[in-house]
Design a protein around this motif. Structure first.
Motif, PDB file in Angstrom:
ATOM      1  N   HIS A  43       0.832  -1.208   0.000  1.00  0.00           N
ATOM      2  CA  HIS A  43       0.000   0.000   0.000  1.00  0.00           C
ATOM      3  C   HIS A  43       0.865   1.256   0.000  1.00  0.00           C
ATOM      4  O   HIS A  43       1.832   1.379   0.753  1.00  0.00           O
ATOM      5  CB  HIS A  43      -0.920  -0.007   1.218  1.00  0.00           C
ATOM      6  N   ARG A  44       0.492   2.226  -0.822  1.00  0.00           N
ATOM      7  CA  ARG A  44       1.250   3.484  -0.944  1.00  0.00           C
ATOM      8  C   ARG A  44       1.394   4.217   0.387  1.00  0.00           C
ATOM      9  O   ARG A  44       2.424   4.810   0.665  1.00  0.00           O
ATOM     10  CB  ARG A  44       0.550   4.372  -1.985  1.00  0.00           C
ATOM     11  N   ASP A  90       9.732   9.464   0.179  1.00  0.00           N
ATOM     12  CA  ASP A  90      10.030  10.894   0.287  1.00  0.00           C
ATOM     13  C   ASP A  90      11.274  11.183   1.142  1.00  0.00           C
ATOM     14  O   ASP A  90      11.606  12.341   1.381  1.00  0.00           O
ATOM     15  CB  ASP A  90       8.835  11.644   0.881  1.00  0.00           C
ATOM     16  N   GLY A  91      11.925  10.133   1.642  1.00  0.00           N
ATOM     17  CA  GLY A  91      13.131  10.315   2.443  1.00  0.00           C
ATOM     18  C   GLY A  91      12.873  10.783   3.864  1.00  0.00           C
ATOM     19  O   GLY A  91      13.776  11.311   4.514  1.00  0.00           O
ATOM     20  N   GLN A  92      11.658  10.578   4.375  1.00  0.00           N
ATOM     21  CA  GLN A  92      11.300  11.023   5.725  1.00  0.00           C
ATOM     22  C   GLN A  92      11.398   9.924   6.776  1.00  0.00           C
ATOM     23  O   GLN A  92      11.253  10.189   7.960  1.00  0.00           O
ATOM     24  CB  GLN A  92       9.880  11.588   5.721  1.00  0.00           C
TER      25      GLN A  92
END
Length: 134
Positions: A58-59, A67-69
């Motif tokens: 799931h996205r 997003d690199g978070q």
């Protein structure tokens, strides 16, 4: 491995299961267990995720990683992970493929007495401020 950005995963479980599975219902204590684990290691919780039977692809699970978070997924216990996702092996395989470690806080689940169960029930059954039924 200090200073990582952590996404915690808690399991959404119906309130009706409070007597049988109090910890799986109590997302606040699940998140608190993860927050303590992260703080003890110098990590920062950047996302608190709540799932029930989510597909490992799931996205919503991977958006912050993409997003690199998020550098690490953290769950309070393996039982929580099994409730949150439909397939733990598929999730772990995807984490390995993406290079995202998964940790378990590894603490014992709290023992719930009647007062703690009543507190969970009260918190989860209260109407949400501003909720308009949509």
């Amino acid at each position: 491995m200090n200073g990582l950005r952590v996404a915690t995963i808690a399991s959404l479980t119906p309130l009706e299961e409070l007597d049988r599975e109090p910890f799986l219902v109590d997302t606040r204590r699940q998140q608190a267990m993860c927050a303590r684990w992260a703080a003890e290691r110098g990590h920062t919780v950047t996302r608190e995720l709540l799932f029930y039977g989510l597909s490992p692809g799931h996205r919503g699970l991977w958006a912050d990683v993409d997003d690199g978070q998020v550098d690490l997924f953290l769950v309070p216990t393996e039982r929580v992970l099994a409730r949150a996702l439909v397939s733990v092996p598929d999730f772990l395989a995807e984490c390995e493929r993406r290079g995202v470690p998964v940790e378990t806080a590894g603490r014992e689940e709290p023992v719930y007495d009647a007062a703690m169960k009543a507190d969970v029930h009260r918190r989860l059954s209260m109407p949400t401020a501003g909720y308009d039924g949509c």
